[in-house]
Scaffold this motif. Structure first.
Motif, short mmCIF file in Angstrom:
data_model
loop_
_atom_site.label_atom_id
_atom_site.label_comp_id
_atom_site.label_asym_id
_atom_site.label_seq_id
_atom_site.Cartn_x
_atom_site.Cartn_y
_atom_site.Cartn_z
N GLN A 120 -0.01 -43.71 2.13
CA GLN A 120 1.05 -44.04 1.20
C GLN A 120 0.67 -43.67 -0.23
N PHE A 121 1.64 -43.18 -1.00
CA PHE A 121 1.39 -42.91 -2.41
C PHE A 121 1.46 -44.20 -3.22
N PRO A 122 0.58 -44.36 -4.22
CA PRO A 122 0.70 -45.52 -5.11
C PRO A 122 1.90 -45.37 -6.03
N PRO B 42 -8.95 -51.78 -1.84
CA PRO B 42 -8.83 -50.90 -3.01
C PRO B 42 -7.74 -51.36 -3.97
N ASP B 43 -7.90 -51.00 -5.24
CA ASP B 43 -6.99 -51.46 -6.29
C ASP B 43 -5.66 -50.70 -6.28
N SER C 202 -4.70 -47.01 -5.24
CA SER C 202 -4.63 -46.62 -3.83
C SER C 202 -3.38 -47.20 -3.19
N GLY C 203 -2.52 -46.33 -2.67
CA GLY C 203 -1.33 -46.81 -1.99
C GLY C 203 -1.68 -47.66 -0.78
N TRP C 204 -2.71 -47.26 -0.05
CA TRP C 204 -3.17 -48.03 1.10
C TRP C 204 -3.65 -49.42 0.67
N GLY C 205 -4.39 -49.46 -0.43
CA GLY C 205 -4.86 -50.73 -0.94
C GLY C 205 -3.71 -51.65 -1.32
N ALA D 199 -12.36 -50.32 -6.88
CA ALA D 199 -11.97 -48.92 -6.95
C ALA D 199 -12.16 -48.28 -5.58
N PHE D 200 -11.24 -47.39 -5.20
CA PHE D 200 -11.31 -46.75 -3.89
C PHE D 200 -12.66 -46.08 -3.66
N ILE D 201 -13.18 -45.43 -4.68
CA ILE D 201 -14.42 -44.66 -4.54
C ILE D 201 -15.62 -45.57 -4.36
#
Length: 337
Positions: free
Chosen positions: A147-149, A186-187, A190-193, A217-219
């Protein structure tokens, strides 16, 4: 001296047709009888004809390659999810005779040039990833594998129905006695987060449970100091009876932290679950429950949809959901087999 390369003209002569007819027959284009098309293909097979990909690309303006962009770059291969996802993309690219190019990942540095590919797969689009934004604006067909954020330009998305799976996981843990959950995800980049945290908050609200969650953060999922990080996160909710984390490395860190404190793992202590599946989780002393996002299947679905679109113009729906599954194990109260 080696034998002369078989040319399209040789195939046309053997089949008794013009060079243009031979070309159209082999590419599946043109109007002709099935007998003529079959004769050309048979002649090509008998002569051992192999199309010149470079010449074909020059004629069509295509590269017959697709690009794969992932923000974390080589570091991402530390996770089983990324390795399996790439494997799924590679499998389809091989079957369809497309090259796969890994696009360079510098989140805040513009690309020096446009990637020479026909289409692009963006794995895990992240809002502040400059190169992902450039790729979305490039005009090339793009498929996103998550998913896009909010606020990020979009493209067709193919993803797992992970919110439904998270709700099923939470229901299972609730039935096993969890009432004080802590989730790490993730914050908002991130769409997934965002999907995971939103589903978690809604589930807690429906049961009058305080939704304690920590955004990272995702990273950060690929950093080496996760043991120290998880110690800090557990301090956010010291009485947590369920901890849900985003990577197998974080799960290992939580398990290690709980064991160092002498805390039992499972329904009689603290339940532990991971938002992604990895083989290592099944082989721990206390196997850890996870959500299997079926990354190999997902990667193959993204590559198939993109190449179908490139080959025949097949529309890609705005959203396609791929089936995932829960891997319920001892860490959330499932007895060992």
């Amino acid at each position: 001296m080696g034998s002369r390369r078989v040319t399209l003209a040789d195939v046309a002569e053997a089949a008794g047709v013009s060079r243009s007819t031979a070309s159209e027959a082999l590419s599946g284009r043109g109007r002709m009888s099935e007998a003529t098309r079959a004769a050309v293909r048979e002649a090509a097979a008998q002569l051992g004809y192999r199309p010149n990909a470079l010449a074909r690309g020059l004629r069509t303006g295509r590269t017959f390659s697709i690009g794969l962009h992932q923000l974390a770059g080589a570091d991402a291969f530390a996770t089983q999810y990324v390795r399996d996802f790439v494997g799924g993309v590679m499998l389809v690219a091989k079957e369809r005779d497309y090259d796969l190019m890994f696009l360079s990942a510098h989140p805040d540095k513009p690309r020096p040039s446009q990637p020479q590919v026909d289409g692009i797969i963006i794995a895990d689009p992240i809002a502040d990833d400059l190169r992902a934004l450039e790729l979305l604006a490039s005009g090339a067909p793009v498929v996103a594998a998550e998913q896009f954020p909010a606020g990020m330009p979009g493209s067709p998305v193919i993803r797992i129905d992970s919110t439904r799976l998270l709700e099923g996981l939470l229901d299972h843990c609730f039935a096993a006695g969890a009432r004080r959950p802590l989730m790490v995800a993730p914050d908002a980049n991130s769409g997934w987060g965002v999907l995971m945290r939103s589903a978690y908050v809604a589930w807690c609200a429906a049961r009058a449970i305080e939704p304690v969650h920590v955004s990272i953060a995702f990273i950060d999922g690929f950093e080496e100091d996760e043991a120290e990080m998880m110690e800090q996160l557990l301090a956010v909710r010291p009485d947590a009876d369920l901890v849900i984390v985003p990577t197998e490395f974080a799960a290992l860190a939580v398990v290690g932290s709980l064991r160092s404190r002498g805390v039992p793992i499972g329904a009689d202590g603290v339940q532990v679950a991971c938002l992604v599946e990895a083989g290592v989780l099944e082989h721990l002393a206390t196997p850890v429950t996870s959500i299997d996002l079926h990354p190999r299947i997902l990667g193959a679905a993204c590559a198939t949809a993109l190449i179908d679109h490139l080959e025949s113009g097949t529309p890609i729906p705005d959203l396609t959901l791929v089936e995932g599954s829960l891997r319920l194990r001892e860490s959330t109260g499932v007895p060992a087999r």
